[in-house]
Design a protein around this motif. Structure first.
Motif, PDB file in Angstrom:
ATOM      1  N   ALA A  42     -11.987   5.623  -3.698  1.00  0.00           N
ATOM      2  CA  ALA A  42     -11.599   6.841  -4.413  1.00  0.00           C
ATOM      3  C   ALA A  42     -12.439   7.988  -3.889  1.00  0.00           C
ATOM      4  O   ALA A  42     -13.644   7.828  -3.654  1.00  0.00           O
ATOM      5  CB  ALA A  42     -11.810   6.672  -5.907  1.00  0.00           C
ATOM      6  N   GLN A  43     -11.816   9.115  -3.707  1.00  0.00           N
ATOM      7  CA  GLN A  43     -12.530  10.301  -3.223  1.00  0.00           C
ATOM      8  C   GLN A  43     -13.351  10.897  -4.355  1.00  0.00           C
ATOM      9  O   GLN A  43     -12.844  11.118  -5.463  1.00  0.00           O
ATOM     10  CB  GLN A  43     -11.532  11.321  -2.679  1.00  0.00           C
ATOM     11  CG  GLN A  43     -12.171  12.456  -1.935  1.00  0.00           C
ATOM     12  CD  GLN A  43     -11.148  13.323  -1.225  1.00  0.00           C
ATOM     13  OE1 GLN A  43      -9.945  13.064  -1.263  1.00  0.00           O
ATOM     14  NE2 GLN A  43     -11.620  14.358  -0.580  1.00  0.00           N
ATOM     15  N   ASN A  44     -14.622  11.130  -4.097  1.00  0.00           N
ATOM     16  CA  ASN A  44     -15.508  11.737  -5.088  1.00  0.00           C
ATOM     17  C   ASN A  44     -15.178  13.208  -5.271  1.00  0.00           C
ATOM     18  O   ASN A  44     -14.673  13.866  -4.365  1.00  0.00           O
ATOM     19  CB  ASN A  44     -16.970  11.600  -4.642  1.00  0.00           C
ATOM     20  CG  ASN A  44     -17.439  10.177  -4.680  1.00  0.00           C
ATOM     21  OD1 ASN A  44     -17.130   9.431  -5.598  1.00  0.00           O
ATOM     22  ND2 ASN A  44     -18.202   9.784  -3.667  1.00  0.00           N
ATOM     23  N   GLY A  45     -15.471  13.722  -6.455  1.00  0.00           N
ATOM     24  CA  GLY A  45     -15.310  15.147  -6.718  1.00  0.00           C
ATOM     25  C   GLY A  45     -13.891  15.594  -6.961  1.00  0.00           C
ATOM     26  O   GLY A  45     -13.625  16.797  -7.026  1.00  0.00           O
ATOM     27  N   ILE A  46     -12.979  14.665  -7.073  1.00  0.00           N
ATOM     28  CA  ILE A  46     -11.570  14.990  -7.301  1.00  0.00           C
ATOM     29  C   ILE A  46     -11.261  14.716  -8.775  1.00  0.00           C
ATOM     30  O   ILE A  46     -11.569  13.639  -9.282  1.00  0.00           O
ATOM     31  CB  ILE A  46     -10.655  14.119  -6.399  1.00  0.00           C
ATOM     32  CG1 ILE A  46     -10.949  14.373  -4.921  1.00  0.00           C
ATOM     33  CG2 ILE A  46      -9.196  14.315  -6.729  1.00  0.00           C
ATOM     34  CD1 ILE A  46     -10.630  15.760  -4.436  1.00  0.00           C
ATOM     35  N   GLU A  91     -13.698   1.438  -5.519  1.00  0.00           N
ATOM     36  CA  GLU A  91     -13.124   1.134  -6.832  1.00  0.00           C
ATOM     37  C   GLU A  91     -12.837  -0.351  -6.975  1.00  0.00           C
ATOM     38  O   GLU A  91     -13.075  -0.929  -8.022  1.00  0.00           O
ATOM     39  CB  GLU A  91     -11.844   1.943  -7.075  1.00  0.00           C
ATOM     40  CG  GLU A  91     -12.075   3.404  -7.329  1.00  0.00           C
ATOM     41  CD  GLU A  91     -12.750   3.712  -8.655  1.00  0.00           C
ATOM     42  OE1 GLU A  91     -12.656   2.910  -9.617  1.00  0.00           O
ATOM     43  OE2 GLU A  91     -13.380   4.777  -8.743  1.00  0.00           O
ATOM     44  N   ALA A  92     -12.305  -0.978  -5.930  1.00  0.00           N
ATOM     45  CA  ALA A  92     -11.965  -2.402  -6.016  1.00  0.00           C
ATOM     46  C   ALA A  92     -11.797  -2.988  -4.620  1.00  0.00           C
ATOM     47  O   ALA A  92     -11.537  -2.269  -3.659  1.00  0.00           O
ATOM     48  CB  ALA A  92     -10.684  -2.603  -6.811  1.00  0.00           C
ATOM     49  N   PHE A 152      -7.561   3.237   1.791  1.00  0.00           N
ATOM     50  CA  PHE A 152      -7.575   1.788   1.878  1.00  0.00           C
ATOM     51  C   PHE A 152      -8.153   1.340   3.220  1.00  0.00           C
ATOM     52  O   PHE A 152      -7.821   1.918   4.253  1.00  0.00           O
ATOM     53  CB  PHE A 152      -6.146   1.239   1.745  1.00  0.00           C
ATOM     54  CG  PHE A 152      -5.389   1.796   0.570  1.00  0.00           C
ATOM     55  CD1 PHE A 152      -5.675   1.383  -0.717  1.00  0.00           C
ATOM     56  CD2 PHE A 152      -4.389   2.745   0.751  1.00  0.00           C
ATOM     57  CE1 PHE A 152      -4.980   1.897  -1.803  1.00  0.00           C
ATOM     58  CE2 PHE A 152      -3.674   3.265  -0.318  1.00  0.00           C
ATOM     59  CZ  PHE A 152      -3.974   2.838  -1.602  1.00  0.00           C
ATOM     60  N   ILE A 153      -8.987   0.330   3.190  1.00  0.00           N
ATOM     61  CA  ILE A 153      -9.481  -0.296   4.409  1.00  0.00           C
ATOM     62  C   ILE A 153      -9.013  -1.749   4.382  1.00  0.00           C
ATOM     63  O   ILE A 153      -9.348  -2.494   3.459  1.00  0.00           O
ATOM     64  CB  ILE A 153     -11.020  -0.249   4.517  1.00  0.00           C
ATOM     65  CG1 ILE A 153     -11.524   1.194   4.479  1.00  0.00           C
ATOM     66  CG2 ILE A 153     -11.486  -0.961   5.797  1.00  0.00           C
ATOM     67  CD1 ILE A 153     -13.051   1.314   4.446  1.00  0.00           C
ATOM     68  N   LEU A 187       0.833  -1.210   0.000  1.00  0.00           N
ATOM     69  CA  LEU A 187       0.000   0.000   0.000  1.00  0.00           C
ATOM     70  C   LEU A 187       0.866   1.258   0.000  1.00  0.00           C
ATOM     71  O   LEU A 187       0.529   2.256  -0.652  1.00  0.00           O
ATOM     72  CB  LEU A 187      -0.964  -0.008   1.180  1.00  0.00           C
ATOM     73  CG  LEU A 187      -1.977  -1.158   1.196  1.00  0.00           C
ATOM     74  CD1 LEU A 187      -2.875  -1.058   2.418  1.00  0.00           C
ATOM     75  CD2 LEU A 187      -2.784  -1.221  -0.086  1.00  0.00           C
ATOM     76  N   LYS A 188       1.980   1.210   0.718  1.00  0.00           N
ATOM     77  CA  LYS A 188       2.911   2.348   0.717  1.00  0.00           C
ATOM     78  C   LYS A 188       3.453   2.585  -0.688  1.00  0.00           C
ATOM     79  O   LYS A 188       3.574   3.731  -1.129  1.00  0.00           O
ATOM     80  CB  LYS A 188       4.055   2.066   1.703  1.00  0.00           C
ATOM     81  CG  LYS A 188       5.023   3.197   1.865  1.00  0.00           C
ATOM     82  CD  LYS A 188       6.061   2.866   2.937  1.00  0.00           C
ATOM     83  CE  LYS A 188       6.993   4.040   3.148  1.00  0.00           C
ATOM     84  NZ  LYS A 188       7.958   3.770   4.229  1.00  0.00           N
ATOM     85  N   ILE A 189       3.735   1.504  -1.401  1.00  0.00           N
ATOM     86  CA  ILE A 189       4.206   1.622  -2.787  1.00  0.00           C
ATOM     87  C   ILE A 189       3.086   2.183  -3.656  1.00  0.00           C
ATOM     88  O   ILE A 189       3.305   3.080  -4.473  1.00  0.00           O
ATOM     89  CB  ILE A 189       4.719   0.255  -3.292  1.00  0.00           C
ATOM     90  CG1 ILE A 189       6.017  -0.094  -2.558  1.00  0.00           C
ATOM     91  CG2 ILE A 189       4.902   0.261  -4.814  1.00  0.00           C
ATOM     92  CD1 ILE A 189       6.476  -1.526  -2.722  1.00  0.00           C
TER      93      ILE A 189
END
Length: 190
Positions: free
Chosen positions: A106-110, A159-160, A48-49, A31-33
């Motif tokens: 994913a953040q909406n509105g971006i 997103e996934a 990420f969760i 996740l860091k990558i």
């Protein structure tokens, strides 16, 4: 061969996992990558969760499969034949079998949030391969059901889901086109 090409060539989609636990530090490294990916205007719209609770994984599976059942009822023609040829159906046992899930939001509105998040997912896939971990990029047909299970605010969308673990799948990698079939120089015509 370059290291990146080696892992990209080796990587395959996995839907069957060994149930043994995996090192959370490896997942955090992947996740860091992923978080190093470029993003539109550097908004870094990904979140990420990580889910390792078996009861929560079951709820995510049930929510996902409910949406898949509705989707599969509507599918027909070539698309239905393709899904059947790949042995894909509403059942998603990998959501419980994998030691953990990473829900990618994913953040909406971006601006360019979808493209940015999927670029990060690409980085994560290669990182997981290097760490000898496997996944499938799975997006439920009805993402809202999973978002409700996880109490995700409306400012984000799913997103996934990446089920992550050691492969227990003997399936070979799907063939890829030759680069000469994919690339044109200066215009479309050869």
């Amino acid at each position: 061969m370059s290291t990146v090409l080696k892992y990209a060539t080796k990587r395959r989609t996995i839907r069957k996992f060994d149930s043994n636990p995996i090192n959370i530090e490896d997942v955090l490294m992947a996740l860091k990558i992923g978080a190093q990916a470029p993003s539109g205007a550097n908004y870094q719209p990904w979140r990420f969760i990580i889910i390792d609770d078996p009861k929560l994984k079951r709820r995510i599976r049930e929510a996902s499969e409910d949406g898949e059942k509705e989707f599969y009822k509507k599918v027909s023609g070539d698309w239905a034949e393709w899904l059947e040829s790949k042995k894909l159906n509403p059942s998603k046992p990998f959501l419980e079998e994998a030691p953990l899930l990473v829900v990618v939001l994913a953040q909406n509105g971006i601006p360019y949030s979808t493209e940015s998040v999927w670029t990060a997912i690409g980085y994560i896939l290669l990182a997981l391969e290097e760490l000898n971990l496997s996944t499938v990029t799975y997006t439920p047909s009805d993402t809202k059901r999973v978002l409700e299970v996880l109490n995700v605010p409306e400012t984000f969308r799913l997103e996934a889901i990446l089920p992550i673990g050691k492969s227990n799948d003997t399936k070979i990698k799907e063939p890829r086109y030759e680069i000469s079939d994919l690339v044109r120089f200066n215009n479309w015509h050869l």
